[in-house]
Design an enzyme around this catalytic site. Structure first.
Site, PDB file in Angstrom:
ATOM      1  N   THR A  82      38.819 -10.353  36.556  1.00  0.00           N
ATOM      2  CA  THR A  82      39.943 -10.905  37.324  1.00  0.00           C
ATOM      3  C   THR A  82      40.187 -12.352  36.904  1.00  0.00           C
ATOM      4  O   THR A  82      41.308 -12.813  36.833  1.00  0.00           O
ATOM      5  CB  THR A  82      39.630 -10.860  38.840  1.00  0.00           C
ATOM      6  OG1 THR A  82      39.248  -9.534  39.188  1.00  0.00           O
ATOM      7  CG2 THR A  82      40.818 -11.263  39.676  1.00  0.00           C
ATOM      8  N   ARG A  86      35.806  -2.930  47.417  1.00  0.00           N
ATOM      9  CA  ARG A  86      36.497  -3.581  48.529  1.00  0.00           C
ATOM     10  C   ARG A  86      37.402  -2.552  49.204  1.00  0.00           C
ATOM     11  O   ARG A  86      38.174  -1.859  48.526  1.00  0.00           O
ATOM     12  CB  ARG A  86      37.358  -4.739  48.033  1.00  0.00           C
ATOM     13  CG  ARG A  86      36.602  -5.790  47.231  1.00  0.00           C
ATOM     14  CD  ARG A  86      37.376  -7.095  47.235  1.00  0.00           C
ATOM     15  NE  ARG A  86      36.930  -8.055  46.248  1.00  0.00           N
ATOM     16  CZ  ARG A  86      35.827  -8.801  46.325  1.00  0.00           C
ATOM     17  NH1 ARG A  86      35.017  -8.650  47.367  1.00  0.00           N
ATOM     18  NH2 ARG A  86      35.519  -9.673  45.380  1.00  0.00           N
ATOM     19  N   ASP A 131      34.594 -23.957  43.099  1.00  0.00           N
ATOM     20  CA  ASP A 131      35.493 -24.715  42.225  1.00  0.00           C
ATOM     21  C   ASP A 131      36.724 -25.257  42.943  1.00  0.00           C
ATOM     22  O   ASP A 131      37.642 -25.765  42.285  1.00  0.00           O
ATOM     23  CB  ASP A 131      35.898 -23.875  41.010  1.00  0.00           C
ATOM     24  CG  ASP A 131      36.702 -22.645  41.397  1.00  0.00           C
ATOM     25  OD1 ASP A 131      36.516 -22.153  42.515  1.00  0.00           O
ATOM     26  OD2 ASP A 131      37.512 -22.180  40.578  1.00  0.00           O
ATOM     27  N   THR A 167      45.934  -8.203  42.219  1.00  0.00           N
ATOM     28  CA  THR A 167      44.968  -9.259  42.510  1.00  0.00           C
ATOM     29  C   THR A 167      44.722 -10.096  41.255  1.00  0.00           C
ATOM     30  O   THR A 167      44.539  -9.551  40.173  1.00  0.00           O
ATOM     31  CB  THR A 167      43.648  -8.623  42.975  1.00  0.00           C
ATOM     32  OG1 THR A 167      43.902  -7.985  44.222  1.00  0.00           O
ATOM     33  CG2 THR A 167      42.553  -9.658  43.143  1.00  0.00           C
ATOM     34  N   GLU A 189      46.680 -15.056  48.867  1.00  0.00           N
ATOM     35  CA  GLU A 189      45.881 -13.851  48.741  1.00  0.00           C
ATOM     36  C   GLU A 189      44.914 -13.750  49.909  1.00  0.00           C
ATOM     37  O   GLU A 189      44.482 -14.766  50.460  1.00  0.00           O
ATOM     38  CB  GLU A 189      45.054 -13.899  47.461  1.00  0.00           C
ATOM     39  CG  GLU A 189      45.856 -13.876  46.194  1.00  0.00           C
ATOM     40  CD  GLU A 189      44.927 -13.748  45.003  1.00  0.00           C
ATOM     41  OE1 GLU A 189      44.770 -12.627  44.512  1.00  0.00           O
ATOM     42  OE2 GLU A 189      44.332 -14.753  44.603  1.00  0.00           O
ATOM     43  N   GLU A 190      44.529 -12.493  50.169  1.00  0.00           N
ATOM     44  CA  GLU A 190      43.542 -12.246  51.227  1.00  0.00           C
ATOM     45  C   GLU A 190      42.192 -12.880  50.891  1.00  0.00           C
ATOM     46  O   GLU A 190      41.401 -13.127  51.790  1.00  0.00           O
ATOM     47  CB  GLU A 190      43.387 -10.744  51.467  1.00  0.00           C
ATOM     48  CG  GLU A 190      43.137  -9.870  50.226  1.00  0.00           C
ATOM     49  CD  GLU A 190      41.817 -10.067  49.544  1.00  0.00           C
ATOM     50  OE1 GLU A 190      40.825 -10.267  50.260  1.00  0.00           O
ATOM     51  OE2 GLU A 190      41.774 -10.037  48.290  1.00  0.00           O
ATOM     52  N   SER A 191      41.927 -13.119  49.608  1.00  0.00           N
ATOM     53  CA  SER A 191      40.620 -13.616  49.172  1.00  0.00           C
ATOM     54  C   SER A 191      40.524 -15.140  49.338  1.00  0.00           C
ATOM     55  O   SER A 191      40.008 -15.823  48.470  1.00  0.00           O
ATOM     56  CB  SER A 191      40.374 -13.225  47.720  1.00  0.00           C
ATOM     57  OG  SER A 191      41.443 -13.677  46.907  1.00  0.00           O
ATOM     58  N   ARG A 217      39.588 -22.059  46.758  1.00  0.00           N
ATOM     59  CA  ARG A 217      39.690 -21.229  47.965  1.00  0.00           C
ATOM     60  C   ARG A 217      39.643 -22.099  49.211  1.00  0.00           C
ATOM     61  O   ARG A 217      39.142 -23.225  49.174  1.00  0.00           O
ATOM     62  CB  ARG A 217      38.532 -20.239  48.032  1.00  0.00           C
ATOM     63  CG  ARG A 217      38.533 -19.256  46.915  1.00  0.00           C
ATOM     64  CD  ARG A 217      37.434 -18.238  47.101  1.00  0.00           C
ATOM     65  NE  ARG A 217      37.582 -17.209  46.080  1.00  0.00           N
ATOM     66  CZ  ARG A 217      37.191 -15.960  46.219  1.00  0.00           C
ATOM     67  NH1 ARG A 217      36.588 -15.565  47.323  1.00  0.00           N
ATOM     68  NH2 ARG A 217      37.367 -15.090  45.256  1.00  0.00           N
ATOM     69  N   LYS A 268      36.770 -20.066  32.208  1.00  0.00           N
ATOM     70  CA  LYS A 268      38.153 -19.674  32.409  1.00  0.00           C
ATOM     71  C   LYS A 268      39.001 -20.439  31.419  1.00  0.00           C
ATOM     72  O   LYS A 268      38.740 -21.615  31.170  1.00  0.00           O
ATOM     73  CB  LYS A 268      38.550 -20.161  33.806  1.00  0.00           C
ATOM     74  CG  LYS A 268      39.085 -19.101  34.712  1.00  0.00           C
ATOM     75  CD  LYS A 268      39.092 -19.638  36.114  1.00  0.00           C
ATOM     76  CE  LYS A 268      40.367 -20.413  36.331  1.00  0.00           C
ATOM     77  NZ  LYS A 268      41.002 -20.106  37.580  1.00  0.00           N
ATOM     78  N   ARG A 304      32.769 -13.986  33.710  1.00  0.00           N
ATOM     79  CA  ARG A 304      31.713 -14.384  34.649  1.00  0.00           C
ATOM     80  C   ARG A 304      30.482 -13.531  34.402  1.00  0.00           C
ATOM     81  O   ARG A 304      30.567 -12.311  34.372  1.00  0.00           O
ATOM     82  CB  ARG A 304      32.168 -14.175  36.096  1.00  0.00           C
ATOM     83  CG  ARG A 304      33.015 -15.306  36.554  1.00  0.00           C
ATOM     84  CD  ARG A 304      33.354 -15.228  38.013  1.00  0.00           C
ATOM     85  NE  ARG A 304      34.546 -16.023  38.202  1.00  0.00           N
ATOM     86  CZ  ARG A 304      35.300 -16.003  39.271  1.00  0.00           C
ATOM     87  NH1 ARG A 304      34.986 -15.221  40.286  1.00  0.00           N
ATOM     88  NH2 ARG A 304      36.371 -16.763  39.347  1.00  0.00           N
TER      89      ARG A 304
END
Ligand code: G16
Length: 544
Positions: A18, A497, A280, A345, A364-366, A283, A126, A22
């Site tokens: 995504t 999820r 980072d 997503t 976003e929900e995240s 969020r 990234k 990672r």
């Protein structure tokens, strides 16, 4: 200076998820692993010659070694300018801002976001493009392609660069600018929000904040903005010093991992606003006194109140949310007569919509929300947006949310995560579910009638590219939904999820407990997928 060309061979599995690559720190520390990926990245973007790049990291374990390797490799590719945060630090939104401000060709951000750090924790890389946003699907695919055919990498032989204070250093043909990581970002925030008004509310002694930086990157940003520029009380920012292992914690701002903040916000003496950000800094979690604002509600409320905030007073062109995010935002967009886009997503999918001016806000929900001010989601920005709304409306967080539900109806929403599921089991479950879900249209399940069952695919309205297999959706005729998806950011096994949503217009029912209100849909989701039996779990690992 000597540039070495070092022979190498490809590593399996350097496939971007995504949010690009990672993996465990132990994987990244294998000889040539990082170097291969960075060389593949340069190969995929047409080399580094004459380019300007931003480089930053979130402070996690292995950042310091990795950043020195990247600087030497960038110099070996002929990069003209490197902008590096002091001590290597840059939050993801600050890096995005710098790329845009300096018209850089892109940026390399070293972070595994909200994943834990330390020698046994996670690491990540990234790449962000010239618009400041995460690499597109096409660029990510090109990097992956290059990782599979790498034969050598190039690196300059040089001592480590001292990154501890702002300076300009020349390394071979590369000019390295070591800059204060906070100033430009904080200045940008001042252009968007009504700082004098927020400061007025705080200084009148009427308003207290607790910001939990979770020993991650936002500590210095929140300290500068909240305590220094907005006059919040000393100690407003807790866990403010970035640590390489995040103090042993899991820097994910949700009700499970930000437990220190949750405990503070549940006290009788709780501050008026509680907020946390992740590893980072992209969020955010917003809490009122004994009250949790779901991320899906948060972005809807920001959109509904945007006219109160200077940077957004002239109106919103449109809004967007990721597919699994609740449809609360759609209701605000419909009321305002503006478009609401539904994307897969991954923040990268908002890039074209933002660049083309089709949307102003997205979320976003995240635990991510952001706007066209840069091309990443932005944790501190979201907190300031809330503070600006609070300074104008002068109501408690909970009241603002309840009034929003009364005006628009409430989208009850939850996400159940099953972490570290054996990958084979998760893949098989999704495959069987896909076959099942796509046949259910028109059928009744319990009290619900299925309106559609599909595997979400997205056509980008700007470049027309199509992205398939982005999650299994089961939509009911009353607007309720169940979505099944495998996370693309985990590093161990699979994370399943399950997203569950139900719309209730009646304000008399808005006080219901979320898990209770969604109980029948949760049962349908569990039964349909057989998740408990298949995983052998008693329930989800994390509920948000
Ligand atoms: C990344 C992406 C987000 C995505 C999140 C969760 O965030 O940028 O767009 O919503 O991962 O993705 P998944 O459900 O696949 O785990 P971050 O904060 O981890 O960079």
């Amino acid at each position: 200076m000597n540039i070495h060309t070092v022979d190498s061979t490809p590593f399996e599995g350097q496939k971007p998820g995504t949010s690009v690559l990672r993996k465990r720190v132990t994987v990244f520390r294998q000889a040539r692993y990082l170097e291969n990926f960075i060389q593949a990245l340069f190969n995929a973007i047409g080399g580094g010659e004459g380019k300007t790049l931003v480089v930053g990291c979130d402070g996690r374990f292995y950042n310091q070694e990795a950043i020195q390797i990247i600087i030497r490799m960038a110099a070996a590719q002929g990069v003209a300018r490197l902008l590096v945060g002091k001590s290597g630090l840059l939050s993801t939104p600050a890096a995005s801002n710098l790329i845009r401000k300096h018209k850089a060709d892109g940026g390399i951000i070293l972070s595994a976001s909200h994943n834990p750090g330390g020698p046994d924790g996670d690491f990540g890389i990234k790449f962000n493009g010239p618009n400041g946003g995460p690499a597109s699907e096409q660029v990510s695919a090109a990097i992956y392609h290059e990782t599979g055919r790498i034969r050598a990498y190039r690196i300059l032989e040089a001592d480590d660069i001292a990154l501890g204070k702002p300076a300009e250093i020349t390394l071979d043909r590369t000019r390295i600018h070591i800059i204060n990581p906070v100033t430009d970002y904080a200045d940008l925030m001042e252009t968007l929000f009504d700082f004098p008004r927020i400061r007025g509310m705080i200084e009148a002694g009427m308003f207290n904040i607790c910001f939990d930086a979770m020993h991650a990157i936002t500590g210095p940003y929140a300290y500068e903005i909240l305590e220094r520029r907005l006059g919040a009380l000393p100690g407003t920012v807790i866990n403010a010093t970035p640590l390489s292992d995040f103090g042993g914690g899991h820097p994910d701002p949700n009700l499970t991992y930000a437990h220190e903040l949750v405990e503070i916000m549940n006290r009788p003496t709780a501050p008026d606003l509680g907020a946390a950000s992740d590893g980072d800094g992209d969020r955010n979690m917003i809490l009122g006194k004994r009250f949790f604002v779901t991320p899906s509600d948060s972005i809807a409320i920001l959109a509904a109140n945007a006219h109160l905030v200077p940077g957004y007073r002239s109106g919103l062109a449109g809004v967007a949310r990721s597919m699994p995010t609740s449809q609360a935002l759609d209701r605000v967009a419909a009321r305002f007569g503006i478009p609401c886009f539904e994307t897969p997503t991954g923040w990268k999918f908002f890039g074209n919509l933002l660049d083309s001016g089709k949307i102003t806000l997205c979320g976003e929900e995240s635990f991510g929300s952001g706007s066209d001010h840069l091309r990443e989601k932005d944790g501190v920005w979201a907190v300031l947006f809330w503070l600006n709304i609070l300074a104008v409306r002068r109501q408690p967080v909970e009241q603002i949310v309840r009034e929003h539900w009364a005006a628009f109806g409430r989208n009850f929403y939850t996400r159940h995560d099953y972490e570290q599921v054996e990958s084979g089991i998760a893949a098989q479950m999704m495959e069987e579910l896909r076959d099942r879900i796509t046949t259910l249209s028109g059928r009744k399940i319990g009290d619900y009638k299925v309106a559609y069952g599909d595997d979400f695919s997205y056509q980008d309205p700007v470049d027309q590219s199509v992205t398939e297999h982005q999650g299994l959706r089961l939509g009911f005729t009353d607007g309720s939904r169940i979505v099944f998806r495998l996370s693309g950011t985990g590093t161990e096994g699979a994370t399943l999820r399950i997203y569950i949503e139900k719309y209730i217009a009646d304000p008399a029912r808005h006080g219901e407990d979320t898990q209770e209100a969604l109980k029948d849909l949760i049962e349908i989701a569990n039964k349909l997928s057989g998740v408990l039996t298949r995983t052998g779990r008693g329930g989800p690992t994390v509920i948000t």
